[in-house]
Design an enzyme around this catalytic site. Structure first.
Site, PDB file in Angstrom:
ATOM      1  N   LYS A   1      56.151  68.585  54.524  1.00 63.23           N
ATOM      2  CA  LYS A   1      56.575  69.824  53.849  1.00 63.23           C
ATOM      3  C   LYS A   1      56.016  71.018  54.620  1.00 63.23           C
ATOM      4  O   LYS A   1      54.900  71.488  54.357  1.00 63.23           O
ATOM      5  CB  LYS A   1      56.073  69.819  52.407  1.00 63.23           C
ATOM      6  CG  LYS A   1      56.357  71.094  51.641  1.00 63.23           C
ATOM      7  CD  LYS A   1      56.246  70.891  50.145  1.00 63.23           C
ATOM      8  CE  LYS A   1      56.365  72.191  49.402  1.00 63.23           C
ATOM      9  NZ  LYS A   1      56.568  72.023  47.971  1.00 63.23           N
TER      10      LYS A   1
ATOM     11  N   LYS B   1      51.419  65.276  46.472  1.00 68.06           N
ATOM     12  CA  LYS B   1      51.447  66.449  47.362  1.00 68.06           C
ATOM     13  C   LYS B   1      50.046  66.996  47.564  1.00 68.06           C
ATOM     14  O   LYS B   1      49.249  67.047  46.634  1.00 68.06           O
ATOM     15  CB  LYS B   1      52.316  67.541  46.752  1.00 68.06           C
ATOM     16  CG  LYS B   1      52.390  68.798  47.627  1.00 68.06           C
ATOM     17  CD  LYS B   1      53.022  69.960  46.906  1.00 68.06           C
ATOM     18  CE  LYS B   1      51.965  70.989  46.552  1.00 68.06           C
ATOM     19  NZ  LYS B   1      52.543  72.257  46.066  1.00 68.06           N
TER      20      LYS B   1
ATOM     21  N   GLU C   1      51.655  68.716  53.397  1.00 66.23           N
ATOM     22  CA  GLU C   1      52.080  70.120  53.401  1.00 66.23           C
ATOM     23  C   GLU C   1      51.078  71.032  54.104  1.00 66.23           C
ATOM     24  O   GLU C   1      50.104  71.491  53.508  1.00 66.23           O
ATOM     25  CB  GLU C   1      52.287  70.621  51.956  1.00 66.23           C
ATOM     26  CG  GLU C   1      52.712  72.087  51.921  1.00 66.23           C
ATOM     27  CD  GLU C   1      52.948  72.642  50.510  1.00 66.23           C
ATOM     28  OE1 GLU C   1      52.729  71.913  49.532  1.00 66.23           O
ATOM     29  OE2 GLU C   1      53.339  73.801  50.410  1.00 66.23           O
TER      30      GLU C   1
ATOM     31  N   ARG D   1      54.154  76.335  28.507  1.00 64.40           N
ATOM     32  CA  ARG D   1      54.347  75.635  29.792  1.00 64.40           C
ATOM     33  C   ARG D   1      55.198  74.376  29.567  1.00 64.40           C
ATOM     34  O   ARG D   1      56.087  74.068  30.349  1.00 64.40           O
ATOM     35  CB  ARG D   1      52.990  75.253  30.401  1.00 64.40           C
ATOM     36  CG  ARG D   1      52.144  76.462  30.797  1.00 64.40           C
ATOM     37  CD  ARG D   1      50.925  76.067  31.612  1.00 64.40           C
ATOM     38  NE  ARG D   1      49.891  75.350  30.884  1.00 64.40           N
ATOM     39  CZ  ARG D   1      48.889  75.907  30.215  1.00 64.40           C
ATOM     40  NH1 ARG D   1      48.784  77.218  30.161  1.00 64.40           N
ATOM     41  NH2 ARG D   1      47.980  75.161  29.597  1.00 64.40           N
TER      42      ARG D   1
HETATM   43  P1  13P Z   1      57.153  77.644  47.176  1.00 65.56           P
HETATM   44  O1  13P Z   1      58.513  77.090  47.500  1.00 65.56           O
HETATM   45  O2  13P Z   1      57.160  78.660  46.066  1.00 65.56           O
HETATM   46  O3  13P Z   1      56.407  78.072  48.406  1.00 65.56           O
HETATM   47  O4  13P Z   1      56.312  76.468  46.536  1.00 65.56           O
HETATM   48  C1  13P Z   1      56.373  75.229  47.117  1.00 65.56           C
HETATM   49  C2  13P Z   1      55.079  74.559  46.967  1.00 65.56           C
HETATM   50  O5  13P Z   1      55.003  73.503  46.402  1.00 65.56           O
HETATM   51  C3  13P Z   1      53.892  75.195  47.552  1.00 65.56           C
HETATM   52  O6  13P Z   1      52.838  74.284  47.548  1.00 65.56           O
END
Ligand code: 13P
Length: 340
Positions: A220, A136, A178, A46
């Site tokens: 987001k 996030k 998000e 990773r």
């Molecule tokens: P994806 O663009 O693969 O949906 O991932 C963005 C993300 O941070 C989801 O939490």
């Protein structure tokens, strides 16, 4: 809370041409991604993969911020330089995923709610020490054929997002909010627009009630798009128009930037949709990307865990970043794709 400082960090992340690399896959998610290239997920594999991404030459022109996972924020390059320092040194802001995943919402079959508020104030203080300037939290909204999401499911997620965002701003960290309406399922684009509208309306009402400063956050969202199993897929233009109509109705102009998730779209579709939305401008907010899979899928396919493929993988990563940078300005076309 220093709103001017939060606002300037948010604006730097979505400056002209720039967006976000979401590289915050949790342990189980990165394991799944590595399985697709027959690579074992270990702390070192990773680390090697994230180093490959973060040290790609030239991406700083298109990447304003990188979202990291807890483990990654504590890792360093093979030469011992912490990743947060490597990113900051190249003008990219380090961020951190702080939610602890979506779980079944008790007594509401089909709805999910995201966990991670307990102890969050203390975790944010530590993440700030480690160099994170933004965070996030992902809420997950599933759509089924009938009555999911429920109004209470939407409310519970909106409250979680708002409590998280308030804690971030108190700590001097820019929250990325998000609320992801999933594109799994057979629903049509109209249902996605209706659910996304309800979700955004609820989220901004709760953010306001929790005294979150819209100037010091980023949103987001998902794009408004038909479910993957829907027999009637929408065109690029229809996705762009529905997405923008929804955002214009529910996202305050004070929010500095909207950074879409890719959510399972192909890399090319995600770029094309972003381009089409920007072509419908001008907008009150910067309209950009915070892609995970749509930035990384081609990189993983080129790398496959082999050192000998590192240069090709970085080339494909740079290319994807650049194409999305162009889409920020409505200057992308499918003909620019390498295979064409
Ligand atoms: P994806 O663009 O693969 O949906 O991932 C963005 C993300 O941070 C989801 O939490």
């Amino acid at each position: 809370m220093d709103i001017a400082e939060l606002k300037s960090v948010a604006q730097a992340i979505v400056a002209e041409q720039k967006g976000i690399l979401a590289a915050d896959e949790s342990g189980p998610t990165i394991k799944k991604r590595f399985e697709s290239i027959q690579l074992e997920s270990t702390e070192e594999s990773r680390r090697r993969y994230r180093e490959l991404l973060f040290t790609t030459d030239g991406i700083e022109a298109y990447i304003g911020g990188v979202i990291l996972y807890d483990e990654t924020l504590r890792q360093s390059t093979r030469d011992g330089i912490p990743f947060a320092k490597v990113l900051a040194g190249r003008g990219m802001v380090a961020g951190i995923k702080v939610d602890q995943g979506a779980k079944a919402l008790a007594l509401y079959p089909g709805d999910k709610v995201t966990e991670g508020l307990d102890g969050l104030r203390e975790r944010l203080a530590e993440y700030k020490q480690l160099g994170a300037k933004f965070a996030k939290w992902r809420a997950v909204i599933e759509i089924d054929e009938r009555d999911v999401p429920t109004p209470y499911g939407i409310h519970a997620n909106a409250v979680g997002l708002a409590r998280y965002a308030a804690l971030c701003q108190e700590a001097g960290i820019v929250p990325i909010v998000e609320p992801e309406v999933l594109m799994d399922g057979a629903h049509d684009i109209e249902r996605c627009e209706s659910v996304t509208s309800q979700v955004l309306e609820a989220v901004f009402a709760e953010l306001d009630a929790h005294r979150v400063a819209f100037e010091g956050m980023l949103l987001k969202p998902n794009m408004v798009i038909a479910g993957k199993k829907c027999s009637r897929q929408a065109s690029v233009q229809q996705v762009a128009e529905a997405t923008l109509r929804c955002l214009r109705r529910y996202v305050p102009a004070a929010v500095p930037g909207i950074v879409f998730l890719s959510g399972g779209q192909s890399a090319e579709d995600a770029t094309d949709h972003l381009n089409a939305i920007n072509l419908l401008g001008s907008h009150p907010w910067q309209v950009s990307f915070s892609y995970g899979r749509a930035l990384q899928a081609p990189v993983l396919a080129a790398w496959r865990g082999q050192e000998s493929n590192a240069a090709a993988a970085q080339k494909s990563f740079f290319n994807r970043c650049q194409l999305n940078g162009l889409a920020r300005a409505g200057k992308y076309t499918r003909a620019m794709e390498p295979s064409n």
